[in-house]
Design a protein around this motif. Structure first.
Motif, PDB file in Angstrom:
ATOM      1  N   TYR A 151      13.861 -13.315  -7.547  1.00 52.09           N
ATOM      2  CA  TYR A 151      13.502 -12.205  -6.656  1.00 52.09           C
ATOM      3  C   TYR A 151      12.058 -12.367  -6.218  1.00 52.09           C
ATOM      4  N   ASP A 152      11.741 -11.786  -5.064  1.00 53.53           N
ATOM      5  CA  ASP A 152      10.378 -11.777  -4.549  1.00 53.53           C
ATOM      6  C   ASP A 152       9.648 -10.556  -5.091  1.00 53.53           C
ATOM      7  N   MET A 153       8.372 -10.705  -5.394  1.00 53.29           N
ATOM      8  CA  MET A 153       7.578  -9.593  -5.924  1.00 53.29           C
ATOM      9  C   MET A 153       6.684  -8.997  -4.851  1.00 53.29           C
ATOM     10  N   SER A 154       6.665  -7.671  -4.782  1.00 56.53           N
ATOM     11  CA  SER A 154       5.650  -6.959  -4.009  1.00 56.53           C
ATOM     12  C   SER A 154       4.860  -6.109  -5.001  1.00 56.53           C
ATOM     13  N   THR A 155       3.554  -6.306  -5.050  1.00 59.83           N
ATOM     14  CA  THR A 155       2.706  -5.722  -6.083  1.00 59.83           C
ATOM     15  C   THR A 155       1.975  -4.486  -5.571  1.00 59.83           C
ATOM     16  N   ILE A 156       1.803  -3.507  -6.457  1.00 62.53           N
ATOM     17  CA  ILE A 156       1.095  -2.262  -6.125  1.00 62.53           C
ATOM     18  C   ILE A 156      -0.021  -2.081  -7.154  1.00 62.53           C
ATOM     19  N   LEU A 172       0.858  -1.186   0.000  1.00 62.18           N
ATOM     20  CA  LEU A 172       0.000   0.000   0.000  1.00 62.18           C
ATOM     21  C   LEU A 172       0.892   1.233   0.000  1.00 62.18           C
ATOM     22  N   VAL A 173       0.841   2.042  -1.078  1.00 61.46           N
ATOM     23  CA  VAL A 173       1.657   3.254  -1.134  1.00 61.46           C
ATOM     24  C   VAL A 173       0.927   4.480  -0.603  1.00 61.46           C
ATOM     25  N   MET A 174      -0.385   4.386  -0.432  1.00 57.38           N
ATOM     26  CA  MET A 174      -1.195   5.344   0.333  1.00 57.38           C
ATOM     27  C   MET A 174      -1.223   6.759  -0.241  1.00 57.38           C
ATOM     28  N   GLY A 175      -1.193   6.889  -1.581  1.00 62.55           N
ATOM     29  CA  GLY A 175      -1.329   8.195  -2.213  1.00 62.55           C
ATOM     30  C   GLY A 175      -2.790   8.502  -2.490  1.00 62.55           C
ATOM     31  N   HIS A 176      -3.281   9.628  -2.001  1.00 57.21           N
ATOM     32  CA  HIS A 176      -4.708   9.983  -2.089  1.00 57.21           C
ATOM     33  C   HIS A 176      -4.933  11.021  -3.186  1.00 57.21           C
ATOM     34  N   MET A 177      -5.355  10.551  -4.371  1.00 60.01           N
ATOM     35  CA  MET A 177      -5.665  11.435  -5.495  1.00 60.01           C
ATOM     36  C   MET A 177      -7.139  11.357  -5.884  1.00 60.01           C
ATOM     37  N   HIS A 178      -7.972  10.807  -5.020  1.00 61.03           N
ATOM     38  CA  HIS A 178      -9.385  10.574  -5.332  1.00 61.03           C
ATOM     39  C   HIS A 178     -10.196  11.841  -5.051  1.00 61.03           C
ATOM     40  N   GLU A 179     -10.582  12.527  -6.097  1.00 59.90           N
ATOM     41  CA  GLU A 179     -11.312  13.787  -5.956  1.00 59.90           C
ATOM     42  C   GLU A 179     -12.649  13.551  -5.256  1.00 59.90           C
ATOM     43  N   GLY A 180     -12.934  14.381  -4.247  1.00 60.83           N
ATOM     44  CA  GLY A 180     -14.205  14.304  -3.541  1.00 60.83           C
ATOM     45  C   GLY A 180     -14.262  13.252  -2.452  1.00 60.83           C
ATOM     46  N   MET A 181     -13.199  12.466  -2.269  1.00 55.67           N
ATOM     47  CA  MET A 181     -13.173  11.439  -1.233  1.00 55.67           C
ATOM     48  C   MET A 181     -12.473  11.991   0.014  1.00 55.67           C
ATOM     49  N   SER A 182     -13.077  11.813   1.180  1.00 50.38           N
ATOM     50  CA  SER A 182     -12.472  12.284   2.424  1.00 50.38           C
ATOM     51  C   SER A 182     -11.290  11.403   2.804  1.00 50.38           C
ATOM     52  N   ASP A 183     -10.408  11.928   3.656  1.00 49.51           N
ATOM     53  CA  ASP A 183      -9.301  11.126   4.162  1.00 49.51           C
ATOM     54  C   ASP A 183      -9.831   9.895   4.902  1.00 49.51           C
ATOM     55  N   HIS A 184     -10.926  10.066   5.643  1.00 51.24           N
ATOM     56  CA  HIS A 184     -11.545   8.948   6.362  1.00 51.24           C
ATOM     57  C   HIS A 184     -11.922   7.823   5.398  1.00 51.24           C
ATOM     58  N   ASP A 185     -12.621   8.173   4.324  1.00 52.96           N
ATOM     59  CA  ASP A 185     -13.072   7.152   3.373  1.00 52.96           C
ATOM     60  C   ASP A 185     -11.891   6.528   2.629  1.00 52.96           C
ATOM     61  N   PHE A 186     -10.873   7.339   2.328  1.00 49.46           N
ATOM     62  CA  PHE A 186      -9.683   6.815   1.653  1.00 49.46           C
ATOM     63  C   PHE A 186      -8.989   5.763   2.508  1.00 49.46           C
ATOM     64  N   MET A 187      -8.771   6.071   3.780  1.00 48.87           N
ATOM     65  CA  MET A 187      -8.081   5.134   4.665  1.00 48.87           C
ATOM     66  C   MET A 187      -8.824   3.808   4.768  1.00 48.87           C
ATOM     67  N   HIS A 188     -10.148   3.879   4.832  1.00 50.54           N
ATOM     68  CA  HIS A 188     -10.931   2.654   4.952  1.00 50.54           C
ATOM     69  C   HIS A 188     -10.986   1.896   3.621  1.00 50.54           C
ATOM     70  N   ALA A 189     -10.970   2.611   2.497  1.00 50.79           N
ATOM     71  CA  ALA A 189     -10.957   1.944   1.194  1.00 50.79           C
ATOM     72  C   ALA A 189      -9.648   1.175   1.000  1.00 50.79           C
ATOM     73  N   VAL A 213       0.842  -8.057   3.426  1.00 53.27           N
ATOM     74  CA  VAL A 213       0.484  -6.687   3.078  1.00 53.27           C
ATOM     75  C   VAL A 213       1.476  -5.761   3.766  1.00 53.27           C
ATOM     76  N   TRP A 214       2.154  -4.948   2.953  1.00 56.72           N
ATOM     77  CA  TRP A 214       3.094  -3.946   3.451  1.00 56.72           C
ATOM     78  C   TRP A 214       2.450  -2.566   3.372  1.00 56.72           C
ATOM     79  N   CYS A 215       2.807  -1.686   4.304  1.00 54.74           N
ATOM     80  CA  CYS A 215       2.301  -0.312   4.276  1.00 54.74           C
ATOM     81  C   CYS A 215       3.435   0.645   4.606  1.00 54.74           C
ATOM     82  N   VAL A 216       3.504   1.742   3.868  1.00 58.63           N
ATOM     83  CA  VAL A 216       4.578   2.725   3.992  1.00 58.63           C
ATOM     84  C   VAL A 216       4.369   3.637   5.205  1.00 58.63           C
ATOM     85  N   GLU A 217       5.422   4.383   5.556  1.00 58.91           N
ATOM     86  CA  GLU A 217       5.322   5.534   6.457  1.00 58.91           C
ATOM     87  C   GLU A 217       5.665   6.789   5.672  1.00 58.91           C
ATOM     88  N   HIS A 218       4.711   7.735   5.597  1.00 56.61           N
ATOM     89  CA  HIS A 218       4.968   9.036   4.981  1.00 56.61           C
ATOM     90  C   HIS A 218       4.140  10.108   5.673  1.00 56.61           C
TER      91      HIS A 218
END
Length: 384
Positions: free
Chosen positions: A323-328, A10-27, A43-48
């Motif tokens: 090599y091992d694959m991590s998919t986005i 999960l790279v966690m970039g929020h470009m969804h127009e009209g979607m709240s941060d709350h809804d993005f995180m849950h999606a 499942v891996w998740c970044v820190e940014h």
């Protein structure tokens, strides 16, 4: 879980127009939960921080604790905790707590960070990054052996303190460094860490770096290196032309957010200790022009029909070795029904072929038996 099964990042970039941060995180979390049923290995998740368009997850320990509670088998990947921004004592406490609460499923990533904007937000001199990482890593790795953390370095003065709760699971043999530069890749090899990298060039350009990592690892430790982890942005569709259109749309948008977040069109890297090699990367982007650089980035990552993607992966393995694959899949403003459809198609029609081809080519090699010896425990560590 078969060693050869790809993971999800999960790279966690929020470009969804009209979607709240709350809804993005849950999606995003909904996709992560569904990954277990689709058979992904982790499942891996970044820190940014401070930039929702590029990526926002200020505490992946907190975020992935929810995932651990909602799943039973899938590994939980901190990918990564950026050590220069975090107190080593708090890192090792959270490592042990989440590993215990997830019943040994934690995969820990430790990173260095590359964004001047993020370092500025924390009030930390970016030139201190590598030294801070090294000091913190030494404290954390020692603490996981002894159950006590202590340090008297330039950045952290830590009296000897007991870690409680304490899982007692060591970090050795289960560590990964996120290594985008040749210096970081060699450091990973010398420290005995598994390395991970993101696709930024065609595999025939990246392959010599992977081979050099394996060479230095074996020279240093007298044993074959574990398979590197390669993180790929993926667009999969039944129609080849539609796959390319969707890929350009999503991955192209991500590329420009990456350029902005890391200031990769700037001139500052040459003046920052430990980041000088990134000045060459920035120079290549500028020399090519951003539109051409974006198209090259798009083409380097995986897109196409299931059959096409399988053949591209087969070709990549030929030149790069195992090599091992991590998919986005959640990239740009890609709609979540489309993200889920792509995840499922990849899991059902590409993953089995990856497992077969890697099993046939690499199952008997020493690096695979080495990895198998470590696969029963958790917490690989990644550093940037």
């Amino acid at each position: 879980m078969n060693d050869y099964v790809p993971s999800l990042l999960l790279v966690m970039g929020h470009m969804h127009e009209g979607m709240s941060d709350h809804d993005f995180m849950h999606a995003e979390m909904d996709m992560a939960i569904k990954a277990e049923g689709m058979g992904y290995s982790a499942v891996w998740c970044v820190e940014h921080h401070f930039d929702r368009v590029y990526s926002m997850c200020p505490d992946n320990f907190v975020y992935l604790t929810y995932l651990a509670a909602k799943t039973e088998r899938i590994k939980i990947g901190i990918g990564a905790c950026i050590l220069p921004w975090n107190d080593p004592l708090r890192v090792i406490e959270k490592v042990n707590l989440l590993d215990i609460m997830s019943k040994g499923r934690l995969l820990l990533g430790l990173g260095r960070g590359l964004s001047r904007m993020e370092y500025g937000g924390f009030g930390i001199d970016m030139s201190e990054a590598r030294d801070r990482w090294s000091e913190s890593y030494a404290m954390i790795s020692a603490a996981q052996k002894t159950g006590f953390i202590e340090g008297n370095g330039a950045f952290w003065k830590q009296p000897r303190t007991e870690i409680a709760p304490f899982s007692g699971i060591p970090l050795e043999g289960r560590t990964t460094e996120i290594a985008m530069s040749s210096e970081s890749q060699i450091l990973a090899a010398k420290l005995g860490l598994k390395m991970a990298t993101f696709v930024v060039s065609p595999m025939d350009v990246m392959a010599p770096q992977l081979h050099k990592y394996r060479e230095v690892f074996e020279e240093t430790h007298g044993t074959p290196a574990p398979p590197p982890m390669v993180c790929d942005m993926i667009t999969i569709h039944e129609d080849e032309e539609e796959a390319l259109r969707l890929h350009r749309e999503a991955v192209g948008a991500y590329f420009f957010s990456l350029i902005k977040h890391y200031e990769l069109a700037g001139n500052h890297f040459k003046d920052i200790k430990g980041y000088e090699s990134y000045d060459a990367m920035a120079g290549m982007f500028k020399a090519a022009g951003m539109d051409r650089a974006a198209e090259a980035y798009v083409q380097s990552n995986l897109y196409g029909t299931p059959k096409t993607i399988v053949e591209k992966i087969r070709a990549n393995l030929e030149v790069a070795g195992d090599y091992d694959m991590s998919t986005i899949f959640s990239i740009g403003a890609r709609p979540y029904p489309q993200v889920e459809s792509m995840m499922r198609m990849f899991a059902e029609r590409v993953t089995p072929e990856i497992v077969k081809m890697r099993t046939k080519r690499f199952a008997s090699t020493p690096q695979r038996s080495m990895r198998g010896a470590n696969a029963g425990s958790s917490m690989p560590v990644t550093a940037a």
